[in-house]
Design an enzyme around this catalytic site. Structure first.
Site, short mmCIF file in Angstrom:
data_model
loop_
_atom_site.label_atom_id
_atom_site.label_comp_id
_atom_site.label_asym_id
_atom_site.label_seq_id
_atom_site.Cartn_x
_atom_site.Cartn_y
_atom_site.Cartn_z
N SER A 123 0.83 -1.21 0.00
CA SER A 123 0.00 0.00 0.00
C SER A 123 0.86 1.25 0.00
CB SER A 123 -0.94 -0.01 1.20
OG SER A 123 -0.17 -0.05 2.38
N HIS A 146 -1.38 -2.50 -6.40
CA HIS A 146 -2.00 -2.24 -5.11
C HIS A 146 -3.51 -2.40 -5.22
CE1 HIS A 146 -3.10 0.85 -1.75
NE2 HIS A 146 -3.22 -0.39 -1.34
N GLU A 158 -3.95 0.11 -8.26
CA GLU A 158 -2.86 1.00 -8.69
C GLU A 158 -1.73 0.13 -9.24
OE1 GLU A 158 -3.09 4.89 -5.84
OE2 GLU A 158 -2.52 3.04 -4.82
N ASN A 197 -3.93 6.40 -1.44
CA ASN A 197 -3.67 6.50 0.00
C ASN A 197 -2.97 7.81 0.36
OD1 ASN A 197 -4.91 4.28 1.00
ND2 ASN A 197 -3.11 2.96 0.99
#
Length: 795
Positions: A123, A146, A158, A197
Site C-alpha cells: 500500500s 496495489h 494501482e 492513499n
C-alpha cells in the site's frame, strides 16, 4: 497483437489481502495457488487452509460462490516452490515490512519462470527499493500492484512501474486486471503511498485536524463527510475503524518516514487520539472498539476530550444539510465558504485543504489530474473526484479563495499554489485530455486494446465524453425508454424509469423494441446506461404506477396490466432475433422475470438477482414461477422432478437474492452458459457480441414448450414442509398462504404427477394468484409498508 494469457497465478501470503486476492482470481476462473509459511504444528499447509476456511465466513463475501474455495491450491515455502515455475503472474502480499519482503524474494526468485510477471501488493512501500537485489532480467518484470480492500468490491488497482520495468509488462498486466478481474487501473508514480492513499489518508488526517479545530464530534463529522458529500456512507472515522487503526497508523508512518521535505509534513503527525487508541488495542471494527464501540445494540462514539465512549448518533445541523442539497456546485461551495456555521466552515476547510494538497503535489505523485480523481472515486468510494469538484465549483474563484486562506494563515501550510493554477484555465479536464503538471500538457485517455471493449469508459466531469444516455442513434425515446443503436446491427433498449422499474411505458417500449429488432437488426440488447456506475438492471414492477388503476377500478382494473406484462415477457422469449439481457446490480421481482425470458443473459459478477415478491405479499406474476417450472423440468430431464423444483420453490418462497452472478447460476436464475462479465464497463460490448454471434449462427427461438409438472404430489410434499414451518413459528400465516400458492403454481396445480401443461396454463395460475392476493388485507399492508418505508413488513 500477441495474447497475454494468465494460465496460473501464485499469491504469496495468506493474510487478509492475499487470501482475498486469491479468492477473486477463483471468481474469475483463474487457477491460483496460495502460499504461506509452513505451520509449526498440525498439517504443514495449516496457515493457508485456515485462511481459506475464513474466506467462507467473511462479510462482504470475497467468493462469488463459497464452494469455489475448493479451487484454491494450497502451498508452503518449504515444500512447494517448484509450483512457481508454472505461474505466469506472482503477486506477493505479505506484511508491509521491507526486510521480510526481501527475505521472501531471495527464497522465491530462483523459481520464477523466465516470462512471469512478479508484482508486490503493497500500500505504499517503494517499488524501486523492493526490487533492489534482483538481476536486471527480473527487475524488468517486476512492478507494484496495489489492490484496495476488499479486493472483490473495490474497483481500484494501482499499477506502479519502476524505471527498470518493461512497458509491455505493465500494458499486459493492465489488460488482465481490467478485463479478467474487472478492475479500474490507475498508473501511479513510485512515491510513498502512491496516489489514493497519499491523497486519501492526507484527507482523513486533515479532517481529524479540522474537526478538532471546529470542535465537532466523530458522529457529526461522519454524517457531514459521508453520503451528504457523495462519499462512502461510513464517512471518515467509521472508515478508519473499518480499515483498522493499526493499518491506518502504518500508512501514516510511511509518510512520516519518507516525506520530511513535504511542506505538509506537520499534518502527517500521528493524531494523539489515534496513537492512544492503538496503544490501548482499540484497533477499530476488528477489535470491537476504535472511534466507535458497539455496546449491546447501541453504537457509542469516542469523546476526544473525556477519552471515553458516550452515546452517539448526532447528525449534521439541518441548515448545513440543506446547503449540501443545493444542486449547483458553484452556489454550494460559495454558501459553505460564506456561512458562519462551524460545520459549514469545517466543510469549506476540508475542501480547501484537499484542493491545496492535490494542486501542490500533482506533479510529483501522478501523471495527470484524471488519475487522482479516479483513484479517489474507485479507491475511497467518492462519487466525484477532488479535481472534478474544484472544476465544477468554479476553478478561478476557488483558486483565489484557497490563495486567500493560505495568505491569511488559515491553510494547513503556507506553500503557494503552483503557477499553472492561475494561468487563466477553467479546469484540468478537457475533451483533449486531463492536465499533467509534470509534462505541462493535456494527457488523453489510454489507447490500450482492452479499452476498445468499453463502449462508455468511466467519465470525467468536464471532459465532454459521450455517455450511454445520449450516444448513438435514437430510434425512439420517451420518459420510460430509449431505443437506439451504434450502427453495428444490434438494437439497444435502455430503461429510463427510476431504478428501471417496469410500468406500462416500459412494456410499450419492449413491444416497440422487439418489433423494430425483428425488422431491421440482428438482435436486441437490454442495457442501462448506469450499469457500470452501480445502477440497477430493474428493481421490478412499478407499484406506484398501479395505484391509480387500483383506486379507480379495484383489482379487476389491474388484471389487463399483469396480462400484458406476461405477454411482453413471452414476446421476448419467442422473438425471432436473439434478445440478450445485460444485467448489473439489482434484478428483482419483475426485473428478474424480464431477464429470465431473454434468449441469453450477460451478467456483471455484481448482480443481485431474485424473485422477491413475497416481501410485498404477492407471488411473482410476470412469468417467474412459470419459468421456474419450465427450468426444473429441463434440469430434471425425466428424473425426480421434485428435487429440482424444491430449489426454485425455496428461492421464490424465501425471496432469496443472489449475492453474485456466480451464486445466481447456482440458484438457477442464470444458466450455466450465460456469460459472467467482471468489468461492468464491458457489459454492453459482450452482450452485443453474443447477440450477433447467435444471429450469425442461425438463431431460431425455442419451440413453444410443453411442461411436465409435479402436480398434486409436488404441492402436497412442499406444503407438508410449510405446515411444519408455520406451526414451529418460523413463518407467519400469510407467509404460509404465499408459500402454498407458489407451491401450487410451480407444481402445475391440481393435476396428476407427470401431467404436461402449457406455459399459458402456468401463466394463468400465476395471474389468478396475483389478483387474489392483491385483494388480501395482509398483502395491502405489506405493499403500503414497502412504499412508505422501503422495508418489508412482516405480518
Amino acid at each position: 497483437m500477441t495474447n497475454f494469457i494468465v494460465k496460473k497465478v501464485a499469491v504469496l501470503g495468506a493474510g487478509v489481502m492475499g487470501a482475498q486476492i486469491a479468492a477473486h482470481c477463483v471468481n474469475a476462473k483463474v487457477p491460483v495457488v496460495l502460499f504461506d509459511l509452513p505451520a509449526k504444528e498440525g498439517p504443514k499447509n495449516g496457515i493457508v487452509l485456515r485462511a481459506i476456511e475464513n474466506l467462507k465466513k467473511l462479510n462482504p463475501a470475497p467468493l462469488g460462490n463459497k464452494d469455489d474455495a475448493a479451487y484454491i491450491e494450497v502451498a508452503n515455502y518449504e515444500d512447494n516452490l517448484d509450483i512457481l515455475k508454472g505461474c505466469d503472474l506472482i503477486i506477493e502480499a505479505i506484511a508491509e515490512r521491507m526486510d521480510w519482503k526481501h527475505d521472501l524474494y531471495k527464497k522465491v526468485s530462483p523459481y520464477i519462470a523466465p516470462n512471469a510477471i512478479f508484482a508486490s501488493n503493497t500500500s505504499g512501500l517503494s517499488i524501486t527499493a523492493l526490487s533492489e537485489g534482483f538481476d536486471a532480467e527480473l527487475k524488468a518484470r517486476f512492478c507494484g500492484v496495489h489492490f484496495f480492500n476488499p479486493p472483490r468490491y473495490m474497483h481500484l488497482v494501482e499499477l506502479i512501474p519502476t524505471v527498470a520495468t518493461r512497458p509491455e509488462i505493465i500494458d499486459q498486466l493492465e489488460g488482465f486486471l481490467t478485463t479478467t478481474l474487472g478492475k479500474g487501473v490507475v498508473r501511479a508514480k513510485d512515491t510513498p503511498n502512491f496516489i489514493a492513499n497519499r491523497v486519501g489518508i492526507f484527507g482523513m488526517l486533515a479532517t481529524i485536524y479540522e474537526a478538532e479545530k471546529f470542535g465537532l464530534s466523530v458522529d457529526v463529522v461522519d454524517d457531514l463527510t459521508g453520503k451528504k458529500l457523495g462519499r462512502a456512507s461510513s464517512g471518515t472515522f467509521r472508515t478508519a475503524d473499518v480499515v483498522g487503526l493499526d493499518t491506518m497508523g502504518h500508512v501514516i508512518k510511511t509518510m512520516q518516514d519518507n516525506l520530511e521535505s513535504d511542506p505538509f509534513f506537520a499534518v502527517y503527525k500521528t493524531p494523539e487520539v489515534l496513537a492512544k487508541l492503538v496503544a490501548a488495542g482499540a484497533l477499530g471494527q476488528k477489535a470491537g472498539a476504535g472511534f466507535y464501540k458497539k455496546v449491546g445494540k447501541d453504537i457509542q462514539r469516542l469523546d476526544f476530550a473525556k477519552g471515553e465512549y458516550v452515546a452517539g448518533g448526532a447528525k449534521a445541523d439541518e441548515v448545513v444539510a440543506r446547503m449540501l442539497k443545493e444542486k449547483d456546485p458553484v452556489k454550494r461551495m460559495k454558501t459553505l465558504r460564506e456561512s458562519t456555521n462551524p460545520q459549514a466552515q469545517f466543510l469549506w476547510a476540508i475542501f480547501r485543504d484537499a484542493f491545496h494538497y492535490i494542486a501542490f503535489h500533482m506533479e510529483s505523485i501522478a501523471d495527470n489530474a484524471r488519475d487522482i480523481d479516479f483513484a479517489m472515486r474507485w479507491g475511497f468510494g467518492w462519487n466525484v473526484g477532488p479535481f472534478e469538484t474544484w472544476q465544477a465549483s468554479g476553478w478561478q474563484e476557488i483558486a483565489t479563495w484557497v490563495k486567500e486562506d493560505i495568505d491569511a494563515g488559515k491553510a494547513l501550510c503556507n506553500a503557494a499554489l503552483p503557477a499553472w493554477v492561475f494561468d487563466g484555465r477553467t479546469g484540468v479536464h478537457t475533451p483533449e485530455g486531463s492536465w499533467s503538471a509534470s509534462s505541462k500538457t493535456y494527457v488523453p485517455r489510454s489507447e490500450l486494446a482492452v479499452y476498445q471493449r468499453q463502449a462508455f469508459r468511466a467519465p470525467v466531469l468536464g471532459a465532454g465524453v459521450a455517455d450511454g444516455k445520449t450516444a448513438g442513434t435514437t430510434v425512439f425515446e420517451d420518459d420510460s425508454v430509449r431505443i437506439w443503436h451504434q450502427n453495428d446491427e444490434v438494437l439497444i433498449l435502455s430503461l429510463k424509469t427510476k431504478m428501471h422499474v417496469i410500468g406500462p411505458g416500459v412494456i410499450d417500449g419492449m413491444e416497440k423494441a422487439i418489433a423494430e429488432a425483428e425488422k431491421n437488426y440482428k438482435g436486441l440488447v437490454i442495457w442501462n446506461s448506469d450499469a457500470a456506475e452501480g445502477g440497477a438492471f430493474s428493481a421490478g414492477a412499478d407499484l406506484q404506477a398501479m395505484l391509480p388503476l387500483f383506486m379507480s377500478g379495484g383489482v379487476k382494473a389491474i388484471e389487463p396490466a399483469i396480462s400484458r406484462l406476461q405477454q411482453a415477457h413471452m414476446a421476448l422469449k419467442y422473438a425471432n432475433v436473439p434478445v440478450v439481457a445485460a444485467v448489473a446490480g439489482l434484478a428483482l421481482g419483475g426485473g428478474c422475470e424480464l431477464m429470465m425470458h431473454a434468449a441469453k443473459r450477460v451478467a456483471s459478477i455484481e448482480s443481485y438477482i431474485g424473485l422477491v415478491e413475497v416481501g410485498v405479499g404477492l407471488v411473482p406474476g410476470g412469468g417467474g414461477l412459470k419459468e421456474a417450472a419450465v427450468r426444473a423440468a429441463k434440469d430434471a430431464k425425466g428424473t425426480d422432478l421434485l428435487q429440482f423444483l424444491k430449489n426454485y420453490f425455496t428461492n421464490a418462497a424465501t425471496a432469496a437474492v443472489s449475492k453474485s452472478a456466480l451464486e445466481a447460476q447456482k440458484m438457477g436464475y442464470l444458466f450455466a452458459d450465460d456469460v459472467i462479465v467482471f468489468n461492468a464497463h464491458e457489459l454492453l460490448h459482450v452482450a452485443k457480441v453474443e447477440a450477433r454471434a447467435m444471429f450469425d449462427a442461425g438463431y431460431r427461438p425455442p419451440l413453444k414448450a410443453q411442461v411436465p409438472v409435479a402436480g398434486r404430489y409436488g404441492m402436497a410434499t412442499i406444503s407438508a414442509q410449510l405446515i411444519n414451518m408455520r406451526d414451529g413459528g418460523f413463518i407467519s400465516a400469510h407467509d404460509y398462504k404465499l408459500g402454498t400458492m407458489i407451491a401450487e403454481i410451480v407444481s402445475g396445480g391440481e393435476v396428476e404427477q407427470g401431467s404436461v401443461v402449457s406455459e399459458q396454463w402456468l401463466l394463468d395460475m400465476e395471474r389468478k394468484a396475483f389478483m387474489e392476493l392483491l385483494n388480501h388485507p395482509k398483502t395491502q399492508e405489506r405493499i403500503m409498508g414497502m412504499m412508505q418505508t422501503g422495508k418489508p413488513v412482516r405480518n
